[in-house]
Structure formats: C-alpha cells, structure tokens
Motif scaffolding. Structure first.
Motif, mmCIF file in Angstrom:
data_model
loop_
_atom_site.group_PDB
_atom_site.id
_atom_site.type_symbol
_atom_site.label_atom_id
_atom_site.label_comp_id
_atom_site.label_asym_id
_atom_site.label_seq_id
_atom_site.Cartn_x
_atom_site.Cartn_y
_atom_site.Cartn_z
ATOM 1 N N GLY A 1 -29.812 18.539 -18.994
ATOM 2 C CA GLY A 1 -28.528 17.846 -18.889
ATOM 3 C C GLY A 1 -28.697 16.357 -18.657
ATOM 4 N N ILE A 2 -29.641 15.997 -17.800
ATOM 5 C CA ILE A 2 -29.907 14.570 -17.543
ATOM 6 C C ILE A 2 -30.430 13.889 -18.802
ATOM 7 C CG2 ILE A 2 -31.377 12.968 -16.242
ATOM 8 C CD1 ILE A 2 -31.236 14.977 -13.912
ATOM 9 N N TRP A 3 -31.308 14.579 -19.533
ATOM 10 C CA TRP A 3 -31.852 14.001 -20.767
ATOM 11 C C TRP A 3 -30.753 13.790 -21.814
ATOM 12 C CZ3 TRP A 3 -34.781 10.913 -23.044
ATOM 13 C CH2 TRP A 3 -35.096 11.012 -24.380
ATOM 14 N N LEU A 4 -29.824 14.757 -21.914
ATOM 15 C CA LEU A 4 -28.705 14.596 -22.853
ATOM 16 C C LEU A 4 -27.832 13.414 -22.454
ATOM 17 C CD1 LEU A 4 -27.632 18.318 -23.440
ATOM 18 C CD2 LEU A 4 -28.746 16.793 -25.072
ATOM 19 N N LEU A 5 -27.640 13.218 -21.157
ATOM 20 C CA LEU A 5 -26.878 12.054 -20.687
ATOM 21 C C LEU A 5 -27.573 10.754 -21.077
ATOM 22 C CD1 LEU A 5 -25.663 13.021 -17.092
ATOM 23 C CD2 LEU A 5 -24.245 12.158 -18.962
ATOM 24 N N VAL A 6 -28.891 10.699 -20.878
ATOM 25 C CA VAL A 6 -29.654 9.501 -21.224
ATOM 26 C C VAL A 6 -29.564 9.232 -22.722
ATOM 27 C CG1 VAL A 6 -31.981 8.513 -21.340
ATOM 28 C CG2 VAL A 6 -31.221 9.696 -19.268
ATOM 29 N N ARG A 7 -29.719 10.290 -23.522
ATOM 30 C CA ARG A 7 -29.629 10.133 -24.979
ATOM 31 C C ARG A 7 -28.256 9.647 -25.402
ATOM 32 N NH1 ARG A 7 -30.778 14.664 -28.865
ATOM 33 N NH2 ARG A 7 -30.265 12.966 -30.255
ATOM 34 N N GLY A 8 -27.205 10.253 -24.806
ATOM 35 C CA GLY A 8 -25.851 9.886 -25.199
ATOM 36 C C GLY A 8 -25.491 8.468 -24.833
ATOM 37 N N VAL A 9 -26.003 7.990 -23.694
ATOM 38 C CA VAL A 9 -25.642 6.652 -23.207
ATOM 39 C C VAL A 9 -26.532 5.569 -23.813
ATOM 40 C CG1 VAL A 9 -25.521 5.189 -21.160
ATOM 41 C CG2 VAL A 9 -24.699 7.538 -21.048
ATOM 42 N N LEU A 10 -27.847 5.834 -23.910
ATOM 43 C CA LEU A 10 -28.793 4.773 -24.269
ATOM 44 C C LEU A 10 -29.252 4.805 -25.724
ATOM 45 C CD1 LEU A 10 -31.079 4.765 -21.091
ATOM 46 C CD2 LEU A 10 -29.081 3.330 -21.579
ATOM 47 N N TYR A 11 -29.250 5.986 -26.335
ATOM 48 C CA TYR A 11 -29.794 6.092 -27.687
ATOM 49 C C TYR A 11 -28.750 6.640 -28.648
ATOM 50 C CZ TYR A 11 -34.141 5.859 -25.024
ATOM 51 O OH TYR A 11 -35.139 5.492 -24.155
ATOM 52 N N PRO A 12 -28.556 6.004 -29.806
ATOM 53 C CA PRO A 12 -27.635 6.550 -30.811
ATOM 54 C C PRO A 12 -28.136 7.920 -31.291
ATOM 55 C CG PRO A 12 -28.262 4.291 -31.342
ATOM 56 C CD PRO A 12 -29.178 4.744 -30.242
ATOM 57 N N PRO A 13 -27.260 8.953 -31.303
ATOM 58 C CA PRO A 13 -27.694 10.273 -31.748
ATOM 59 C C PRO A 13 -28.188 10.256 -33.196
ATOM 60 C CG PRO A 13 -25.546 10.368 -30.677
ATOM 61 C CD PRO A 13 -25.857 8.916 -30.903
ATOM 62 N N LYS A 14 -29.361 10.856 -33.430
ATOM 63 C CA LYS A 14 -29.899 11.007 -34.777
ATOM 64 C C LYS A 14 -29.812 12.475 -35.170
ATOM 65 C CE LYS A 14 -33.081 7.082 -34.420
ATOM 66 N NZ LYS A 14 -34.508 6.635 -34.476
ATOM 67 N N ILE A 15 -29.072 12.750 -36.231
ATOM 68 C CA ILE A 15 -28.839 14.123 -36.653
ATOM 69 C C ILE A 15 -30.024 14.634 -37.471
ATOM 70 C CG2 ILE A 15 -27.282 15.695 -37.848
ATOM 71 C CD1 ILE A 15 -26.102 14.295 -35.371
ATOM 72 N N SER A 16 -30.567 15.773 -37.073
ATOM 73 C CA SER A 16 -31.650 16.413 -37.821
ATOM 74 C C SER A 16 -31.517 17.921 -37.671
ATOM 75 C CB SER A 16 -33.015 15.939 -37.304
ATOM 76 O OG SER A 16 -33.176 16.275 -35.939
ATOM 77 N N THR A 17 -32.218 18.670 -38.525
ATOM 78 C CA THR A 17 -32.142 20.130 -38.507
ATOM 79 C C THR A 17 -33.017 20.691 -37.393
ATOM 80 O OG1 THR A 17 -31.776 20.186 -40.898
ATOM 81 C CG2 THR A 17 -32.483 22.236 -39.846
ATOM 82 N N PRO A 18 -32.444 21.475 -36.461
ATOM 83 C CA PRO A 18 -33.261 22.070 -35.396
ATOM 84 C C PRO A 18 -34.350 22.969 -35.982
ATOM 85 C CG PRO A 18 -30.933 22.245 -34.867
ATOM 86 C CD PRO A 18 -31.021 21.778 -36.293
ATOM 87 N N LYS A 19 -35.543 22.897 -35.426
ATOM 88 C CA LYS A 19 -36.671 23.667 -35.945
ATOM 89 C C LYS A 19 -36.960 24.915 -35.119
ATOM 90 C CE LYS A 19 -38.975 19.753 -38.214
ATOM 91 N NZ LYS A 19 -37.793 18.891 -38.125
ATOM 92 N N VAL A 20 -36.854 24.818 -33.803
ATOM 93 C CA VAL A 20 -37.110 25.970 -32.931
ATOM 94 C C VAL A 20 -35.787 26.668 -32.659
ATOM 95 C CG1 VAL A 20 -38.056 26.750 -30.729
ATOM 96 C CG2 VAL A 20 -39.048 24.761 -31.880
ATOM 97 N N VAL A 21 -35.545 27.782 -33.360
ATOM 98 C CA VAL A 21 -34.248 28.438 -33.268
ATOM 99 C C VAL A 21 -34.373 29.889 -32.801
ATOM 100 C CG1 VAL A 21 -32.198 29.175 -34.570
ATOM 101 C CG2 VAL A 21 -33.248 26.954 -35.051
#
Length: 255
Positions: free
Chosen positions: A120-140
C-alpha cells in the motif's frame, strides 16, 4: 419461501448502509468489502466473528455478481487477464476451504497484513511521485492461487492481494479492478457453497439480506467511479485504503 412481508426494513437499515459503503469502496478500488463489513459488524454492531465471516461470504455472491455485471457494462474487464485469474483463483479458494479446519490462519495473517501495508505504501509512492506506466502483468496464476487460498482460509484477501500486486506490475487500474471484481464472483460461489448448504435460504433474512441490498445497490456506482478515476488517482486511493485497512488489521492481530 421467504416471507418478505415479515421483514423489518428499519432494523435492516444499518446493515444496508454498511453493505452500500463497503461495496462502493470495493467496486471502485477492487478491495475492502470483507474488511469493512467485518470491522463494522464485529467491532461496532457486536456480531460474533464466525457469524460475520460466514454471512459475508454468502453476501459476496450477490455483490460480486452485481459488481461484475456493472464492470462489464462499463468496459472495465480485461478478458485475457480474466481467464488467467479464474481457474487458479478458484483452485486456490477450494484448497483454502478444505484446509480451513487444519490451517492456523492467525499465525499467517500478521505476515500477510505486514506485506500488504508495504504494498500500500509503495502504491502511494508510485501514485504521488511517478506517472503510472501501463504494462501487461506477468505474474498472474500464482498470485491468483495465493489470493484465492487466503480469501477462503483466512476469511478475506482476494482483492487486497490480487488487485494490489497486479497494480504494482503495471496493470491499467480500472481494468485490474473490474477484472478482479468479476473473477471474485466465481471465487465467492466456490467457497460459499458449504455456507449456503448449512445456513439455508431462510438465514439470508436479517443482517445478511441488509448487506445484500446495500451491496447490490452500490455495485453500479462503484463500477462507474472506477471508469472515471484517472490511473494516478486510483493508485493513490488504492494505496490509502490498502495501507489503512491492512495496518488496522495488523494492529488487531498483534494486540
């Protein structure tokens, strides 16, 4: 047959509101229905934990079905990802249901919750500091097995585990939420058959019926919100909800 004329809808109102609020969050962000319902039912309304867990699993058949249809209508489902999640998720759920009596979920739970706090903290950091980059999830598939297993054996975890990890891998937020919610319907059916057989349909009256009414009513609105949020906003909101609910659960598990 259920006598709907005998139902006191005034008494059901608190449960309707709980179901509505929980499904609104779950439908928009792909997680937290079980966490919110369990917390409010047990801590606020005093429902026994085992009863709350059993009834929430039955309720999720209805809420996830309505949510899945709503996400389908809004085009929020990634069908290749749907099929990659479905079979492994159901297998994990069935295994978790069979092992429920022998697995000490309380031992595993703090580790899972601690992991989810970090995600959850990492998602917050990504959402605030880094523009989301869309890619296909590999580990499903392995993720779906683990999420399904934890959901059945531990009373919840499909949304937090699967949604958050797919987002970390770069999946498009609205498609991840819509797809994970849609697959959860089949998972809920697989792990709830025993509850339905034991409780009978008459037990759907009372609190369970209230949760169903509120959850089904909120499902279309949650799917609409998921479609309208930007990827950055969704990452931040998922991070906040995941961190807060997991941290609270971790606190309760340790004290």
């Amino acid at each position: 047959m259920i006598d709907f004329a005998a139902i006191d809808f005034t008494a059901l109102l608190p449960f309707i509101l709980i179901g509505f609020a929980a499904q609104l969050v779950d439908g928009a962000l792909g997680m937290a229905f079980g966490v919110i319902c369990n917390t409010l039912l047990v801590a606020v309304l005093g429902v026994p934990p085992a009863t709350a867990s059993a009834r929430i699993h039955v309720v999720e058949i209805f809420t996830t079905g309505a949510s899945g249809l709503s996400h389908l209508f809004h085009g929020n489902i990634d069908w290749p990802l749907f099929w990659r999640l479905l079979i492994p998720g159901v297998i994990g759920g069935v295994l978790g249901a069979y092992m429920l009596t022998s697995l000490d979920a309380d031992v595993v739970k703090p580790f899972v919750l601690g992991y989810l706090v970090l995600i959850g903290i990492w998602l917050l950091v990504r959402g605030v500091l880094y523009p989301p980059k869309i890619s296909t999830p590999k580990v499903v598939a392995p993720l779906a097995v683990v999420g399904g297993f934890l959901d059945a054996a531990g009373g919840g975890g499909w949304g937090p585990v699967v949604t958050s990890n797919l987002l970390v891998q770069g999946g498009e937020p609205r498609k991840i939420v819509g797809t994970v919610n849609s697959v959860e319907f089949f998972l809920a059916v697989a792990v709830s058959i025993a509850f339905i057989a034991n409780l009978g349909f008459e037990e759907i009256l009372g609190p369970t019926l209230g949760l169903i009414i509120g959850g089904v009513a909120a499902a279309p609105l949650g799917a609409f919100m998921a479609k309208r949020f930007s990827p950055k906003v969704m990452l931040v909101m998922v991070g906040v909800v995941l961190t807060a609910t997991s941290a609270f659960g971790l606190y309760r598990a340790l004290v």
